[in-house]
Scaffold this active site. Structure first.
Site, mmCIF file in Angstrom:
data_model
loop_
_atom_site.group_PDB
_atom_site.id
_atom_site.type_symbol
_atom_site.label_atom_id
_atom_site.label_comp_id
_atom_site.label_asym_id
_atom_site.label_seq_id
_atom_site.Cartn_x
_atom_site.Cartn_y
_atom_site.Cartn_z
ATOM 1 N N HIS A 1 25.197 -25.609 9.585
ATOM 2 C CA HIS A 1 25.925 -25.619 11.075
ATOM 3 C C HIS A 1 25.085 -24.826 12.071
ATOM 4 O O HIS A 1 24.895 -25.187 13.306
ATOM 5 C CB HIS A 1 27.582 -25.539 10.836
ATOM 6 C CG HIS A 1 28.174 -26.763 10.269
ATOM 7 N ND1 HIS A 1 28.107 -27.987 10.800
ATOM 8 C CD2 HIS A 1 29.023 -26.527 9.202
ATOM 9 C CE1 HIS A 1 28.767 -28.574 9.829
ATOM 10 N NE2 HIS A 1 29.329 -27.858 8.991
ATOM 11 N N ASP B 1 25.341 -30.804 4.907
ATOM 12 C CA ASP B 1 24.913 -30.827 3.347
ATOM 13 C C ASP B 1 23.691 -31.259 3.280
ATOM 14 O O ASP B 1 23.015 -30.559 2.275
ATOM 15 C CB ASP B 1 25.956 -32.270 3.018
ATOM 16 C CG ASP B 1 27.575 -32.009 2.829
ATOM 17 O OD1 ASP B 1 27.706 -30.664 2.880
ATOM 18 O OD2 ASP B 1 28.262 -32.965 2.891
ATOM 19 N N HIS C 1 25.661 -24.584 3.257
ATOM 20 C CA HIS C 1 26.548 -25.659 4.165
ATOM 21 C C HIS C 1 26.795 -25.122 5.528
ATOM 22 O O HIS C 1 26.434 -25.587 6.473
ATOM 23 C CB HIS C 1 27.332 -26.396 3.425
ATOM 24 C CG HIS C 1 28.298 -27.292 4.279
ATOM 25 N ND1 HIS C 1 28.106 -28.569 4.481
ATOM 26 C CD2 HIS C 1 29.287 -27.054 5.136
ATOM 27 C CE1 HIS C 1 28.848 -29.059 5.308
ATOM 28 N NE2 HIS C 1 29.699 -28.089 5.818
ATOM 29 N N GLU C 2 27.519 -23.879 5.470
ATOM 30 C CA GLU C 2 28.032 -23.590 6.720
ATOM 31 C C GLU C 2 26.719 -22.758 7.638
ATOM 32 O O GLU C 2 26.956 -22.970 9.011
ATOM 33 C CB GLU C 2 28.878 -22.406 6.494
ATOM 34 C CG GLU C 2 30.322 -22.733 5.649
ATOM 35 C CD GLU C 2 31.074 -23.601 6.549
ATOM 36 O OE1 GLU C 2 31.235 -23.385 7.709
ATOM 37 O OE2 GLU C 2 31.761 -24.482 5.966
ATOM 38 N N GLU D 1 28.681 -32.854 9.532
ATOM 39 C CA GLU D 1 29.103 -32.530 8.163
ATOM 40 C C GLU D 1 27.877 -33.111 7.032
ATOM 41 O O GLU D 1 27.538 -32.291 6.147
ATOM 42 C CB GLU D 1 30.201 -32.862 7.640
ATOM 43 C CG GLU D 1 31.609 -32.184 8.440
ATOM 44 C CD GLU D 1 31.460 -30.745 8.284
ATOM 45 O OE1 GLU D 1 31.285 -30.278 6.917
ATOM 46 O OE2 GLU D 1 31.608 -29.949 9.075
#
Length: 424
Positions: free
Chosen positions: A288, A366, A284-285, A362
């Protein structure tokens, strides 16, 4: 007829306090609901829900008191002319120690020193109660009072070291900036932000926490393999001893260009026994990064900063504005403070807009992790983080839309399930 700038600012501050208190009351009512949202029934245990509910309500009660005291103090300081009084008082202190009161840099530093002392005194009771009553009551606080005091003094020392050259530079730039003042101020803050992002993880963060390389093993191999598959230039992988202060958990990444680092909280490793769940959080990070969210956010902040300084240059020489707040002179720092107060309406709108963008990011991160095949691990990882951090399970839609930079868990799980079906 002079425009009542100060009265208008105080009036808007009170209006915003009333509006945000209304949202807080809606959220408080949501927190009091005795049952889980349907989406979380069977996913979150009743025991965790009750603990989360008690923790959230405690924080909500505390928030009401803290916000009331804050608006009372801030409004009184502006309305009763405390700011100009304190500015004159700080200038009168300089001759007592053999310094020139006409030197604006010294006068400003004297003023800021007094403000810092006042802030420490007024904030300390709230910080102590939050840390040693609320956080301790719910099992999060791991700090001793000695560690708390030590961290506080480290923060003060850092301010004493870093603030003078920064403040002096800003004053000189404003005094000599001329027609390109906004660009010079923005350029200085841009360079300063890059410098701080560079030295913070290397010199400042280690003053408060211990960073150690993640030991060799399956978890390290899986994270490095994931980073390599995405061509993420991972140079270092750390574990931070967050458990020495709190049992809250998290993970983050930082760094420039080809020098990226990932940091895992030791509490995250302790709470997620399944290593694939931790890797899903990292996916997930990394989403970004891959989707350029960090770059877009940085650019947005720079544009907003430049616009703010542009606005400041338009009003910094307004005698009426300074007089409305009780000042006969026009100090640089005071001008910046007054300007920040006058653009409060815009700041609230911008903050709301940035939250909307952040929530969209976000969802996208995801979805990125789901496309990599981490749906079955990301879902339980988010649930576990929600449980272990005792985050609010029930949220008011208006409150979350206004305040939250991350979507509520219910919305994220629904989106993950939808994306997973599309992927299948």
């Amino acid at each position: 007829m002079a425009i009542p700038y100060m009265e208008t600012v105080v009036g808007f501050m009170i209006v915003m306090y009333i509006f945000e208190t209304y949202l807080d009351m809606r959220q408080h009512s949501a927190l009091k609901l005795p049952s889980l949202p349907k989406t979380l029934v069977g996913v979150i245990s009743q025991e965790k829900f009750e603990k989360s509910r008690a923790y959230s309500l405690d924080k909500s009660h505390f928030h009401f008191v803290h916000e009331f005291v804050t608006i009372l103090m801030d409004s009184a300081m502006l309305f009763f002319g405390v700011l100009p009084w304190f500015w004159k008082l700080s200038g009168g202190f300089l001759p007592m120690v053999g310094l020139d009161p006409e030197n604006e840099i010294l006068h400003t530093l004297s003023f800021l020193a007094g403000v810092m002392i006042w802030s420490q005194i007024t904030d300390l009771p709230f910080s102590l109660y939050s840390t040693f009553v609320i956080e301790t009551r719910h099992g999060f606080n791991k700090q001793t009072i000695w560690m708390f005091i030590r961290d506080m003094f480290k923060g003060i020392l850092l301010s004493v070291v870093l603030a003078p050259p920064i403040v002096a530079a800003i004053i000189v730039i404003v005094q000599k900036g001329g027609p390109y003042l906004a660009i010079y101020l923005w350029a200085f803050m841009f360079i300063l932000s890059l410098v701080m992002m560079t030295i913070y993880p290397v010199l400042i963060a280690p003053l408060f926490n211990k960073f150690t390389p993640l030991p060799d093993g399956d978890l390290r191999e899986k994270i490095e393999k994931l980073a390599s598959s995405l061509k993420f230039p991972l140079t270092k992988l750390f574990v931070v001893d967050g458990s020495t202060r709190s049992s809250h958990s998290n993970a983050y990444m930082y760094g420039f260009f080809k020098n990226k680092r990932i940091v895992l909280y030791d509490t995250l490793i302790q709470q997620c026994k399944n290593e694939d769940e931790i890797v899903a959080v990292i996916a997930h990070e990394l989403g970004h990064w891959k989707l350029n969210h960090t770059t877009y956010s940085f650019i947005a902040v720079q544009i907003l900063t430049l616009l703010q300084f542009g606005g400041y240059t338009l009003v910094r020489n307004s005698t009426d504005l300074f007089r409305s707040f009780g000042f006969d002179t026009q100090p640089v720092l005071i001008g910046l403070i007054i300007f920040q107060h006058t653009v409060i309406p815009l700041q609230h709108l911008v903050s709301f807009g940035l939250n909307l963008v952040s929530r969209a990011f976000e969802f996208q991160a995801d979805a990125f992790a789901v496309k990599l095949g981490y749906a079955k691990d990301l879902r339980p990882a988010l649930v576990k983080l929600q449980e272990e951090n005792l985050s609010a399970m029930n949220t008011d839609p208006l409150y979350s839309a206004y305040h939250y930079s991350h979507p509520p868990l219910v919305e994220r799980l629904r989106a993950i399930d939808g994306q997973d079906k599309k992927t299948d």
